[in-house]
Design an enzyme around this catalytic site. Sequence first.
Site, PDB file in Angstrom:
ATOM      1  N   LEU A  75      11.548  -5.308  -9.506  1.00 29.47           N
ATOM      2  CA  LEU A  75      10.630  -4.190  -9.713  1.00 29.47           C
ATOM      3  C   LEU A  75      10.046  -3.703  -8.399  1.00 29.47           C
ATOM      4  CD1 LEU A  75       8.688  -2.353 -11.383  1.00 29.47           C
ATOM      5  CD2 LEU A  75       7.168  -4.339 -11.567  1.00 29.47           C
ATOM      6  N   SER A  76      10.080  -2.405  -8.170  1.00 29.99           N
ATOM      7  CA  SER A  76       9.414  -1.761  -7.055  1.00 29.99           C
ATOM      8  C   SER A  76       9.913  -2.344  -5.726  1.00 29.99           C
ATOM      9  CB  SER A  76       7.898  -1.880  -7.208  1.00 29.99           C
ATOM     10  OG  SER A  76       7.239  -0.980  -6.363  1.00 29.99           O
ATOM     11  N   ALA A  77       9.076  -3.069  -4.976  1.00 26.14           N
ATOM     12  CA  ALA A  77       9.557  -3.700  -3.745  1.00 26.14           C
ATOM     13  C   ALA A  77      10.693  -4.664  -4.045  1.00 26.14           C
ATOM     14  CB  ALA A  77       8.412  -4.423  -3.047  1.00 26.14           C
TER      15      ALA A  77
END
Length: 317
Positions: free
Chosen positions: A142-144
Amino acid sequence: MKRRLWAVLALVMGLAVLSPPVASAAAIGEVTGFGSNPGNLKMFRYTPDGLPAGRPVVVVMHGCTQDAAGYGTNSGWVQLAQRWSFTVVLPQQQTLNNSSKCFNWFASADITRGQGEALSIKQMTDRAVADAGASRVFATGLSAGGAMTSVMLATYPETFAGGGVVAGLPYACATSLVNSFSCMNPGQNLTPAQWGAKVRAASGYQGPWPTMSVWHGTSDFTVAQANKTEIVDQWTNVNGADAIADVNDTVGGYPHAVYRDAAGRTVVQAYTITGMGHGQPVDPGTGAQQCGTAAAYVLDVNVCAAWQLGHSWGLDT
């Protein structure tokens, strides 16, 4: 100055600490001595009881300010590992590397094959594969952690059969902390060939390439939805397909696009979660396709990304 920028990056990525993991996360344990660990990361792992030899490995990567166990549990991956019998590898960032515990997806030293955090995660993967006797490996985050998923598929494509990027970014969108912000929003607009060239240059590998699934919310103003398009462009190009969907349908009521190569193999899938902000899609419950626990930036949208990814990778067979 860097510490302040890291703090701002974590705020912009919008990832608060998740709620405490449920009881099933008690089986998640730290693994040490997995390699030289040049990225100075920690390795955690979930291995279900009675795991048969040869079952797959899934590398699951958290976002800024999160921890391995919290994200692995709330996203539904630990739950699915119990249900379907596979190993979950959970890399964890340390504040010594990044004050906000973001994987350094924007740092050249950490996104290059044979170096830094990318090599540390590869070493974790190799350890888990050796212990489980696994022949198939997948990565997601997720995300990073989603951005780091792009890194792992680009730098070690011979290791990973497929990946799932949730609210993440294409490989090598940024090569420094400063230009990471413009990559997140509004995004970097390159041609599919330019994006694909970045992946091919990362390893010198000739294929076959990993498949890619991309998940993004239409109301994500942290990591712009344009990044979904750029990831599709990057991985269709690498896989020798065009960026025109061969199938447009819905999954869980949300738009879903399928991209196939000339041989008819599905190489990229894109899931657009209408109205969802920045986060991981989950669908808490006991139904066959349900998984996950709603928490900060783990969002109940009536479809569980982990289940859909695992199913598409054949983890339930």
